[in-house]
Scaffold this active site. Structure first.
Site, PDB file in Angstrom:
ATOM      1  N   ARG A  75      -5.960 -70.747 -44.884  1.00 42.90           N
ATOM      2  CA  ARG A  75      -5.583 -72.101 -44.647  1.00 42.90           C
ATOM      3  C   ARG A  75      -5.271 -72.821 -46.126  1.00 42.90           C
ATOM      4  O   ARG A  75      -4.481 -73.562 -46.095  1.00 42.90           O
ATOM      5  CB  ARG A  75      -6.989 -72.911 -44.422  1.00 42.90           C
ATOM      6  N   LEU A 103      -5.356 -81.720 -42.699  1.00 43.92           N
ATOM      7  CA  LEU A 103      -4.872 -81.563 -43.902  1.00 43.92           C
ATOM      8  C   LEU A 103      -5.340 -81.077 -44.879  1.00 43.92           C
ATOM      9  O   LEU A 103      -6.627 -81.403 -45.005  1.00 43.92           O
ATOM     10  CB  LEU A 103      -3.869 -82.909 -44.290  1.00 43.92           C
ATOM     11  N   ASN A 115      -2.270 -91.981 -40.754  1.00 50.06           N
ATOM     12  CA  ASN A 115      -2.656 -91.249 -39.405  1.00 50.06           C
ATOM     13  C   ASN A 115      -2.714 -92.280 -38.357  1.00 50.06           C
ATOM     14  O   ASN A 115      -3.368 -93.003 -38.279  1.00 50.06           O
ATOM     15  CB  ASN A 115      -3.898 -90.410 -39.571  1.00 50.06           C
ATOM     16  N   THR A 116      -2.094 -91.607 -37.201  1.00 54.30           N
ATOM     17  CA  THR A 116      -2.568 -92.659 -35.908  1.00 54.30           C
ATOM     18  C   THR A 116      -3.169 -91.792 -34.898  1.00 54.30           C
ATOM     19  O   THR A 116      -2.993 -90.403 -34.660  1.00 54.30           O
ATOM     20  CB  THR A 116      -1.018 -92.972 -35.241  1.00 54.30           C
ATOM     21  N   HIS A 117      -4.439 -92.467 -34.546  1.00 53.96           N
ATOM     22  CA  HIS A 117      -5.394 -91.657 -33.726  1.00 53.96           C
ATOM     23  C   HIS A 117      -5.498 -92.494 -32.222  1.00 53.96           C
ATOM     24  O   HIS A 117      -5.811 -93.835 -32.485  1.00 53.96           O
ATOM     25  CB  HIS A 117      -6.564 -91.336 -34.512  1.00 53.96           C
ATOM     26  N   ASP A 149      -8.391 -88.871 -45.000  1.00 56.33           N
ATOM     27  CA  ASP A 149      -9.240 -88.304 -46.048  1.00 56.33           C
ATOM     28  C   ASP A 149      -9.757 -86.680 -45.560  1.00 56.33           C
ATOM     29  O   ASP A 149      -9.130 -86.279 -44.732  1.00 56.33           O
ATOM     30  CB  ASP A 149     -10.387 -89.210 -46.564  1.00 56.33           C
ATOM     31  N   GLY A 151     -12.143 -85.571 -44.228  1.00 58.43           N
ATOM     32  CA  GLY A 151     -12.853 -85.411 -42.948  1.00 58.43           C
ATOM     33  C   GLY A 151     -12.058 -85.537 -41.771  1.00 58.43           C
ATOM     34  O   GLY A 151     -10.930 -85.533 -41.881  1.00 58.43           O
ATOM     35  N   ASP A 153     -10.795 -87.507 -39.119  1.00 56.06           N
ATOM     36  CA  ASP A 153     -10.451 -88.822 -38.866  1.00 56.06           C
ATOM     37  C   ASP A 153     -11.482 -89.812 -39.144  1.00 56.06           C
ATOM     38  O   ASP A 153     -12.028 -90.733 -38.561  1.00 56.06           O
ATOM     39  CB  ASP A 153     -10.578 -88.903 -37.128  1.00 56.06           C
TER      40      ASP A 153
END
Ligand code: GAR
Length: 208
Positions: A75, A103, A115-117, A149, A151, A153
């Site tokens: 990774r 990421l 980000n969109t969640h 960040d 974590g 989401d």
């Protein structure tokens, strides 16, 4: 009254990351066609080849790249290569629009990533947010635009929009209704971040 034309140099360059159908990407492509929006999508990156999101980018004449985890030793190597590929395009910030990989520090230490969640975070983080909201019997859910960040989401929230869960909703039907509000919300906040700037201090994100 006419809006003065913005030259390409005045537009803020962003890289958009996708993993699938790319309807959020398409909303950004459509918005960026207007120079006044102030955004130029300088590249679209994906963690897999052959997806509709990449086809949408190519159709709009946007450079694309693919950076697959399985092509790297681990990774960390993938994270470093993804940062290198993003960096080739010198974006001001990065947008994760349906990018389904976490990421790593190489990317997150160099760019603000929006980000969109498809849920009202902190509720239903993770890869199956719509399914999880249905399974929990939620009567409403929605979407969140936030800064990524380290974590899952958990990063600071910029904006949310609510969508009711209807009797007999399927995951697909509910997700479609979420996307209908998600697209304009993402477009609004990416545009504002590009035109006004975005700062992240002490875990709080703000657009002046
Ligand atoms: C979007 O609804 C996005 O919020 C979600 O994937 C969908 C991608 O759709 N992202 C996540 O679930 C991230 N945890 P699209 O490829 O059509 O834009």
């Amino acid at each position: 009254m006419t809006t003065p034309e913005r030259s390409t140099a005045e537009r803020t360059g962003i890289v958009v990351l996708v993993s699938g159908s790319g309807t959020n990407l398409q909303a950004l492509i459509d918005a960026a066609a207007d120079p006044a929006y102030g955004v130029r999508i300088v590249a679209v990156g994906a963690d897999r080849a052959g997806i509709t999101g990449l086809h949408r980018a190519a159709a709009a004449g946007i450079p694309t790249f693919v950076c697959r985890v399985q092509d790297h030793e681990d990774r960390a190597a993938w994270d470093a290569e993804l940062a290198r590929r993003i960096g080739d395009h010198e974006p001001a910030f990065v947008v994760s629009a349906g990018f389904m990989k976490l990421l790593g520090p190489q990317v997150l230490s160099r760019w603000v990533v929006l980000n969109t969640h498809p849920a009202l975070l902190p509720l239903f983080p993770g890869a199956h947010a719509v399914r999880d909201a249905l399974a929990a019997g939620a009567t409403e859910t929605g979407c969140t635009v936030h800064v990524v960040d380290s974590g899952v989401d958990t990063g600071p929230v910029l904006a949310q929009a609510t969508v009711p869960v209807l009797e007999g909703d399927t995951e697909e039907a509910l997700h479609e209704r979420i996307k209908a509000v998600e697209h304009p919300l993402l477009v609004e906040y990416v545009g504002r971040a590009a035109r006004e700037g975005i700062t992240v201090t002490d875990g709080k994100a703000s657009i002046p």
